[in-house]
Design a protein around this motif. Structure first.
Motif, PDB file in Angstrom:
ATOM      1  N   ILE A 250      34.076 -50.646  38.886  1.00 54.39           N
ATOM      2  CA  ILE A 250      32.958 -49.876  39.441  1.00 54.39           C
ATOM      3  C   ILE A 250      33.424 -49.319  40.782  1.00 54.39           C
ATOM      4  CG2 ILE A 250      30.565 -49.914  40.227  1.00 54.39           C
ATOM      5  CD1 ILE A 250      30.148 -52.361  38.421  1.00 54.39           C
ATOM      6  N   TYR A 251      33.323 -48.024  40.978  1.00 51.31           N
ATOM      7  CA  TYR A 251      33.809 -47.422  42.214  1.00 51.31           C
ATOM      8  C   TYR A 251      32.747 -46.506  42.818  1.00 51.31           C
ATOM      9  CZ  TYR A 251      34.884 -43.518  39.036  1.00 51.31           C
ATOM     10  OH  TYR A 251      34.803 -42.512  38.090  1.00 51.31           O
ATOM     11  N   ALA A 252      32.865 -46.301  44.126  1.00 52.96           N
ATOM     12  CA  ALA A 252      31.906 -45.456  44.831  1.00 52.96           C
ATOM     13  C   ALA A 252      32.565 -44.924  46.095  1.00 52.96           C
ATOM     14  CB  ALA A 252      30.627 -46.220  45.179  1.00 52.96           C
ATOM     15  N   GLY A 253      32.019 -43.818  46.583  1.00 52.21           N
ATOM     16  CA  GLY A 253      32.496 -43.238  47.829  1.00 52.21           C
ATOM     17  C   GLY A 253      31.393 -42.456  48.508  1.00 52.21           C
ATOM     18  N   PHE A 254      31.393 -42.490  49.842  1.00 48.38           N
ATOM     19  CA  PHE A 254      30.407 -41.737  50.605  1.00 48.38           C
ATOM     20  C   PHE A 254      31.095 -41.077  51.791  1.00 48.38           C
ATOM     21  CE2 PHE A 254      27.267 -41.233  54.008  1.00 48.38           C
ATOM     22  CZ  PHE A 254      26.329 -40.462  53.347  1.00 48.38           C
ATOM     23  N   LYS A 255      30.915 -39.763  51.929  1.00 45.73           N
ATOM     24  CA  LYS A 255      31.493 -39.013  53.035  1.00 45.73           C
ATOM     25  C   LYS A 255      30.447 -38.820  54.126  1.00 45.73           C
ATOM     26  CE  LYS A 255      34.998 -36.444  50.437  1.00 45.73           C
ATOM     27  NZ  LYS A 255      35.532 -35.108  50.075  1.00 45.73           N
ATOM     28  N   PHE A 256      30.700 -39.469  55.269  1.00 47.68           N
ATOM     29  CA  PHE A 256      29.814 -39.272  56.422  1.00 47.68           C
ATOM     30  C   PHE A 256      29.955 -37.853  56.955  1.00 47.68           C
ATOM     31  CE2 PHE A 256      30.925 -43.745  56.164  1.00 47.68           C
ATOM     32  CZ  PHE A 256      29.673 -44.354  56.225  1.00 47.68           C
TER      33      PHE A 256
END
Length: 441
Positions: free
Chosen positions: A266-272
């Protein structure tokens, strides 16, 4: 100008015209398409004329790259070089890539690769021992905008999602060649990918908890591989996805025993901001019942803070922390967190034991101008075993882009595994100075 282009098409000598001239002519046709239409010139005929000229060259696009390494290591503990010498010159990499657009929705990609790591046979002359078609596949489009791939290619969803550093060679899981079929379908912000392939299996050693010097088994065999990746990207800031790998042994020991390996991520990413991203991946496995002295459901995960140079101006920054159960079977289980060096900081991970390795890394790259760039890395590994020392590694390198095609790299790499580890593990410390020449064509 459109008239000049039309006359050039009539006058060009297809037997003498270079490939570059033909490609320039085609670009001019596309640039002045409206003007050619206004003059009454049949653009479709011109396109066909250019296509004919291209066909006389075979319609192929050829490219490639060549890397040559000169390595200089210290006299003690020469495990940097497989032959034990303190100096080593070898072709690190050579490839020829062939591309052909067969028709509008069908293309061919093929890469013939030679070099040190191709077949695991070392550094001999360019020959069949270290030469293979490591990628050769057909891409085509099916009804309902379904993309189909058939052949051999590299499965690496961690790379697709930017989950390991540019100077690392391998992910925690994945990065393996597959011979088979892939279908991919996109629905707005959602993409699904399914793969059915056959691959050579897991080769590794697994150790006895009570006697660390005892190697229990070496696994060989073939596996059927089924992969499903689901990726959701609702906007430019956020991504969420899941990947399942089902590897079913059907030859050799993998068939005789229950050595199946099912892995779920399970992977995730968030760009501030466009230049600052927090991302990570979590894996868990379901191992076959016949794996010796191993945890049935090992886990692995990592978290990354990725800061581009646009944010800090003078440097980029890659902060990574990961934990890997030593019974976790990654396809690159001992090569994680390296950048193509031999060996890497993960090489001493005691695969098969009921403990957890903790690794953290700081990486940074600096692009000073079009010609010069530098990179730095520090990594440390805690293998979670009293009888096995921790390892530390630091690297510094400089790149010089001499011409658009020719580049030079000078790197200093140092690794310390600690002292008095068991004989089958690395001990001591060593360094290497690497001078690499790269030519792209």
């Amino acid at each position: 100008m459109a008239s000049v282009v039309a006359r050039a098409l009539v006058a060009v000598d297809a037997e003498k015209a270079s490939k570059q001239d033909l490609e320039l002519l085609k670009k001019l046709v596309m640039e002045f398409k409206d003007e050619l239409d206004a003059l009454g010139v049949k653009v479709d005929k011109i396109d066909k004329r250019v296509a004919v000229l291209e066909d006389r060259l075979g319609g192929w696009k050829l490219s490639g790259s060549f890397k040559f390494d000169a390595n200089f290591s210290s006299d003690d503990n020469n495990w940097y070089n497989q032959n034990g010498a303190s100096t080593e010159f070898h072709k690190e990499w050579f490839d020829l890539t062939f591309r052909k657009q067969i028709e509008e929705n069908t293309s061919l990609y093929a890469r013939l690769r030679m070099g040190q790591y191709v077949a695991g046979t070392g550094r001999g002359d360019i020959s069949g021992a270290d030469t293979r078609w490591d990628r050769i596949f057909i891409d085509t489009k099916l009804p309902y905008n379904i993309d189909l791939r058939v052949g051999r290619w590299l499965i690496d969803f961690e790379s697709d999602n930017g989950l390991y550093w540019e100077y690392d060679a391998n992910p925690m899981y994945g990065s393996y060649r597959a011979d088979g079929f892939q279908v991919r379908k996109a629905w707005n912000n959602f993409t699904g990918t399914a793969i059915v392939a056959r691959n050579s299996g897991y080769d590794g050693w697994y150790k006895d908890d009570s006697d660390p010097d005892n190697i229990i088994s070496t696994l060989t065999g073939d596996y059927m591989s089924y992969v499903l990746d689901l990726n959701w990207k609702p906007n430019e800031k956020f991504v969420l996805g899941a990947t399942g790998y089902w590897n079913i042994g059907d030859a050799g020991l993998a068939d005789a025993y229950d050595f199946d390996v099912n892995t779920y991520g399970i992977y995730a990413g968030f760009k501030f901001t466009p230049a600052i991203e927090l991302k990570g991946i979590y894996y868990f496995q379901d191992l076959g019942d016949d794996f010796p002295v191993m945890e049935d459901s090992p886990k692995a995960w990592k978290a990354v803070l990725d800061v581009k140079q646009e944010a800090l101006k003078f440097t980029s920054l890659w902060l990574q922390y990961e934990q890997v159960d030593n019974s976790f079977l990654g396809l690159n289980q001992q090569n994680n967190m390296d950048w193509g060096q031999v060996p890497s900081i993960s090489d001493n991970r005691p695969v098969g034991l009921d403990s957890t390795t903790k690794l953290w890394m700081v990486g940074a790259t600096q692009q000073w101008n079009e010609k010069w760039s530098t990179f730095l890395k520090y990594a440390q590994a805690d293998y979670d075993e009293d009888w096995l020392d921790d390892a530390k590694n630091y690297t510094i390198g400089v790149n010089y882009q001499y011409t658009p095609a020719v580049a030079f790299q000078l790197t200093y790499d140092h690794i310390d595994y600690g002292d008095n580890n068991p004989s089958e593990f690395y001990s001591g410390d060593n360094h290497v100075v690497k001078f690499r020449t790269t030519v792209n064509f």
